[in-house]
Motif scaffolding. Structure first.
Motif, PDB file in Angstrom:
ATOM      1  N   LEU A  71      -5.571   1.716  -6.126  1.00  0.00           N
ATOM      2  CA  LEU A  71      -6.231   0.296  -6.214  1.00  0.00           C
ATOM      3  C   LEU A  71      -5.224  -0.558  -7.082  1.00  0.00           C
ATOM      4  O   LEU A  71      -4.887  -1.475  -6.414  1.00  0.00           O
ATOM      5  N   TRP A 120     -13.856  -5.408  -3.430  1.00  0.00           N
ATOM      6  CA  TRP A 120     -13.506  -4.428  -4.133  1.00  0.00           C
ATOM      7  C   TRP A 120     -12.582  -4.956  -5.270  1.00  0.00           C
ATOM      8  O   TRP A 120     -12.334  -4.555  -6.449  1.00  0.00           O
ATOM      9  N   ARG A 121     -11.742  -5.975  -4.998  1.00  0.00           N
ATOM     10  CA  ARG A 121     -10.729  -6.675  -5.844  1.00  0.00           C
ATOM     11  C   ARG A 121     -11.322  -7.232  -7.029  1.00  0.00           C
ATOM     12  O   ARG A 121     -10.984  -7.273  -7.965  1.00  0.00           O
ATOM     13  N   ALA A 150     -13.593  -0.133  -1.597  1.00  0.00           N
ATOM     14  CA  ALA A 150     -12.363  -0.015  -1.177  1.00  0.00           C
ATOM     15  C   ALA A 150     -12.148   1.152  -0.026  1.00  0.00           C
ATOM     16  O   ALA A 150     -11.581   1.070   1.035  1.00  0.00           O
TER      17      ALA A 150
END
Length: 153
Positions: A71, A120-121, A150
């Motif tokens: 990520l 998800w960010r 993610a």
């Protein structure tokens, strides 16, 4: 020493230790059968359980580390990690982030996450804000949630 190298070395030591626990557990069970010792049997079962649980936790932590790194690389490549905000926070002479500044960053990141709870960010950036505020348990929980999001298609 880099964090990844240190984690690898500590993981190798743990694997060696857990292998010894499993071996001693097998030997204790062998003694329990051949010497008719219930105490040795209980000790052997305990060592086997400890060895397998320790191995399971180690695998889970390694998976968490690799997923977190994936990520981070994805966000760094897109220049969306927000790490520059954390790097710009005021620090004490010892290098610790100022608590009030970290709390302010956390408030902004929490508002971003509440505005886009399925992204998800935002959860990743919230996890880094928790970490900057020294709330490691919530940081890990937010990072686990970011990883789950993610992985969704």
């Amino acid at each position: 020493m880099r964090a990844r190298t240190a984690a690898f070395l500590l993981g190798a030591v743990l694997v060696f230790y857990l292998a010894l626990c499993l071996w001693k557990g097998i030997l204790a069970l062998y003694d329990a059968v051949h010497l008719h010792s219930a105490l040795s049997g209980a000790f052997g079962v305990g060592l086997l359980v400890f060895g397998f649980l320790g191995g399971w936790f180690l695998v889970r932590e390694i998976q968490f580390g690799f997923a977190t790194e994936r990520l981070a690389v994805t966000l760094d490549d897109a220049h969306e990690s927000g790490q520059e905000e954390i790097d710009a926070l005021p620090r004490s002479p010892g290098g610790r982030i100022d608590r009030a500044a970290a709390d302010g960053l956390f408030a902004r990141r929490k508002a971003e996450t509440e505005a886009a709870p399925g992204d998800w960010r935002t959860w990743y950036r919230l996890a880094t804000a928790y970490s900057a505020a020294k709330d490691k348990s919530r940081a890990r929980a937010a990072m686990r949630h970011a990883i789950r999001l993610a992985r969704q298609p």
